[in-house]
Write an enzyme that holds these catalytic residues in place. Sequence first.
Site, PDB file in Angstrom:
ATOM      1  N   CYS A 131      -3.471 -18.191  14.682  1.00 11.30           N
ATOM      2  CA  CYS A 131      -3.150 -17.462  15.954  1.00 11.30           C
ATOM      3  C   CYS A 131      -3.479 -18.370  17.063  1.00 11.30           C
ATOM      4  CB  CYS A 131      -3.915 -16.518  16.133  1.00 11.30           C
ATOM      5  SG  CYS A 131      -3.702 -15.179  14.594  1.00 11.30           S
ATOM      6  N   ASP A 170      -7.150   3.624  10.279  1.00  6.62           N
ATOM      7  CA  ASP A 170      -6.950   3.236   9.008  1.00  6.62           C
ATOM      8  C   ASP A 170      -8.280   3.311   8.096  1.00  6.62           C
ATOM      9  OD1 ASP A 170      -4.992   1.756   7.181  1.00  6.62           O
ATOM     10  OD2 ASP A 170      -5.002   0.071   8.475  1.00  6.62           O
ATOM     11  N   ARG A 209      -8.485  -9.127  10.081  1.00  8.19           N
ATOM     12  CA  ARG A 209      -8.591 -10.018   9.130  1.00  8.19           C
ATOM     13  C   ARG A 209      -9.579 -11.400   9.437  1.00  8.19           C
ATOM     14  NH1 ARG A 209      -2.692  -8.918   9.028  1.00  8.19           N
ATOM     15  NH2 ARG A 209      -2.604  -6.782   7.734  1.00  8.19           N
ATOM     16  N   CYS A 234     -10.870  -9.336  15.244  1.00  2.00           N
ATOM     17  CA  CYS A 234      -9.674  -9.370  14.223  1.00  2.00           C
ATOM     18  C   CYS A 234     -10.084  -8.546  13.195  1.00  2.00           C
ATOM     19  CB  CYS A 234      -9.146 -10.746  13.975  1.00  2.00           C
ATOM     20  SG  CYS A 234      -7.980 -10.921  12.848  1.00  2.00           S
ATOM     21  N   CYS A 281      -8.906 -13.602  18.138  1.00  2.00           N
ATOM     22  CA  CYS A 281      -9.487 -12.499  18.838  1.00  2.00           C
ATOM     23  C   CYS A 281     -10.612 -12.195  18.165  1.00  2.00           C
ATOM     24  CB  CYS A 281      -8.473 -11.100  18.673  1.00  2.00           C
ATOM     25  SG  CYS A 281      -6.836 -11.478  18.916  1.00  2.00           S
ATOM     26  N   ARG A 321       0.710  -1.120  -0.060  1.00  8.45           N
ATOM     27  CA  ARG A 321      -0.111  -0.131   0.126  1.00  8.45           C
ATOM     28  C   ARG A 321       0.769   1.280  -0.026  1.00  8.45           C
ATOM     29  NH1 ARG A 321      -2.757   0.980   5.586  1.00  8.45           N
ATOM     30  NH2 ARG A 321      -4.230  -0.512   4.948  1.00  8.45           N
ATOM     31  N   TYR A 322       2.160   1.318   0.619  1.00 13.32           N
ATOM     32  CA  TYR A 322       2.827   2.272   0.836  1.00 13.32           C
ATOM     33  C   TYR A 322       4.025   2.089  -0.078  1.00 13.32           C
ATOM     34  CZ  TYR A 322       0.240   3.328   4.999  1.00 13.32           C
ATOM     35  OH  TYR A 322      -0.653   3.764   5.970  1.00 13.32           O
ATOM     36  N   LYS A 370      -3.062   4.889   6.960  1.00 11.66           N
ATOM     37  CA  LYS A 370      -3.349   5.178   8.408  1.00 11.66           C
ATOM     38  C   LYS A 370      -3.226   6.629   8.522  1.00 11.66           C
ATOM     39  CE  LYS A 370      -1.628   0.894  10.432  1.00 11.66           C
ATOM     40  NZ  LYS A 370      -1.204   0.318   8.999  1.00 11.66           N
ATOM     41  N   ARG A 420       7.292   0.060   1.995  1.00 12.49           N
ATOM     42  CA  ARG A 420       6.987  -1.063   2.946  1.00 12.49           C
ATOM     43  C   ARG A 420       5.979  -1.881   2.508  1.00 12.49           C
ATOM     44  NH1 ARG A 420       5.431   3.617   4.525  1.00 12.49           N
ATOM     45  NH2 ARG A 420       3.866   4.130   6.291  1.00 12.49           N
ATOM     46  N   ASP A 451     -11.337  -1.071  12.789  1.00 16.21           N
ATOM     47  CA  ASP A 451     -11.701  -1.134  11.307  1.00 16.21           C
ATOM     48  C   ASP A 451     -13.113  -1.545  11.021  1.00 16.21           C
ATOM     49  OD1 ASP A 451      -8.923  -0.404  10.344  1.00 16.21           O
ATOM     50  OD2 ASP A 451      -8.366  -2.443  10.839  1.00 16.21           O
TER      51      ASP A 451
HETATM   52  C1  LIG Z   1      -0.206  -0.594   8.719  1.00 21.61           C
HETATM   53  C2  LIG Z   1       0.597  -0.920   7.465  1.00 21.61           C
HETATM   54  C3  LIG Z   1       1.771  -0.738   7.403  1.00 21.61           C
HETATM   55  C4  LIG Z   1       2.797  -0.027   8.224  1.00 21.61           C
HETATM   56  O1  LIG Z   1       2.464   1.286   8.564  1.00 21.61           O
HETATM   57  P1  LIG Z   1       3.550   1.834   9.542  1.00 21.61           P
HETATM   58  O2  LIG Z   1       2.652   3.263   9.969  1.00 21.61           O
HETATM   59  O3  LIG Z   1       4.747   2.267   8.895  1.00 21.61           O
HETATM   60  O4  LIG Z   1       3.627   0.989  10.665  1.00 21.61           O
HETATM   61  C5  LIG Z   1       2.377  -1.144   5.977  1.00 21.61           C
HETATM   62  N1  LIG Z   1       1.468  -1.689   4.961  1.00 21.61           N
HETATM   63  C6  LIG Z   1       0.099  -1.723   5.266  1.00 21.61           C
HETATM   64  C7  LIG Z   1      -0.748  -2.288   4.151  1.00 21.61           C
HETATM   65  C8  LIG Z   1      -0.312  -1.466   6.697  1.00 21.61           C
HETATM   66  O5  LIG Z   1      -1.701  -1.728   6.948  1.00 21.61           O
HETATM   67  S1  SF4 Z   2      -5.871  -9.756  15.800  1.00 27.83           S
HETATM   68 FE1  SF4 Z   2      -6.364 -11.210  14.488  1.00 27.83          FE
HETATM   69  S2  SF4 Z   2      -4.247 -11.684  13.400  1.00 27.83           S
HETATM   70 FE2  SF4 Z   2      -3.738 -10.279  15.239  1.00 27.83          FE
HETATM   71  S3  SF4 Z   2      -3.444 -11.778  16.780  1.00 27.83           S
HETATM   72 FE3  SF4 Z   2      -5.726 -11.522  16.906  1.00 27.83          FE
HETATM   73  S4  SF4 Z   2      -6.650 -12.967  15.517  1.00 27.83           S
HETATM   74 FE4  SF4 Z   2      -4.460 -12.925  15.179  1.00 27.83          FE
END
Ligand SMILES: *Cc1c(COP(=O)(O)O)cnc(C)c1O
Ligand code: SF4
Length: 348
Positions: free
Chosen positions: A102, A307, A111, A109, A106, A89-90, A314, A93, A270
């Site tokens: 996991c 986000d 995801r 979560c 959670c 996305r960025y 973010k 990174r 989210d």
């Molecule tokens: C959160 C996130 C990051 C890392 O973001 P930082 O602000 O650098 O910690 C990188 N890529 C994605 C897709 C993210 O959701």
């Molecule tokens: S938030 Fe989602 S990915 Fe993170 S530890 Fe909990 S269940 Fe696992």
Amino acid sequence: MEHWRISLANSLKDPEELLGRFEIDPEPLRKVAQRYPMRITPHYLSLILEVGDPIWRQCVPDPLELEDDQSADPLDEERLSPVPGIIHRYPDRVVWLISNTCAVYCRFCMRKRSVGCAGGTPLPSSFDQPLAYIAGNREIRDVILSGGDPLLLPDDVLDDILSRLREIDHVEIIRIGSRVPVTMPERVTPALCRMLQKHHPLYLNTQFNHPREITLESAAACAKLADAGIPLGNQTVLLRGVNDEPAVMKSLMQKLLAIRVRPYYIHQMDLVRGTGHFRTGVQRGIGIMEGLRGHTSGLATPYYVIDLPGGKGKVPILPEYVRREEGRLLVRNYLGEEEEYPDIGEEG
Ligand SMILES: *Cc1c(COP(=O)(O)O)cnc(C)c1O
Ligand code: SF4
């Protein structure tokens, strides 16, 4: 067998297993667990004091999960995925999803659509494609290993992934996102730490959400990682009924510093399907930030971030400390006192 493998085997997966300890009707919870799996490690289970408490809410299925019809992937992670497992996305990174399980699932979560689910997105069977993508993009200098929880992989598999990343010159730093220091601290073994410290500069961000999660065991896990030279950060999720009170959050942040974990982010929830009952209004988060800044160490004050939906990134949300009035700059401090600051004008 390693101790943590036994812990995983002894984890609760069926809400009926809660019955011995708590007076609940497991039937409605089982329906939820069929859609979004449950797993509670013996350690995390031991932190629950009563039904509905902040630990319970994070790990025990709730029928409200099935009533929520928000998007399953509001951050468009799947659209932003150039090869399976990578979210780019960025510019500099990427997130690489290397695990889809996991220790504890959670309930909030982000995801939830894929983590732990039989019907979720399977992980690629080989790591070649994501590694080739990272190797082929020279602008990627920061790789965030996520999932699921990367530390549920065996040491030798992780070692292999980290070694192969380290062969790529332009990858400067590697971060691991893992909740095992909180949910299964016995996973942090001396052998794991010895392996990890071969791959510096390596950072680890974990996720403590409530002061009661800071125990002797989790503190010992963090100490081992910190002693291996791994800077530790914390990404808390702002959760209704768990940590949405300024006093709770302040206590959490202070206790994190005492175990050498630096608060990094507080995440606004989210808009993920099945998690709506955890969401708070943004004003609540702003109030929590006002309760931290100035009232305790600056080191205990993370960024509160939203986000943005659609993968827009973010964004830090700050209380308003500054306003301009007829050319004057008025700045408010943590006690609410407003002072004029003698600002100078800037060209252009
Ligand atoms: C959160 C996130 C990051 C890392 O973001 P930082 O602000 O650098 O910690 C990188 N890529 C994605 C897709 C993210 O959701
Ligand atoms: S938030 Fe989602 S990915 Fe993170 S530890 Fe909990 S269940 Fe696992």
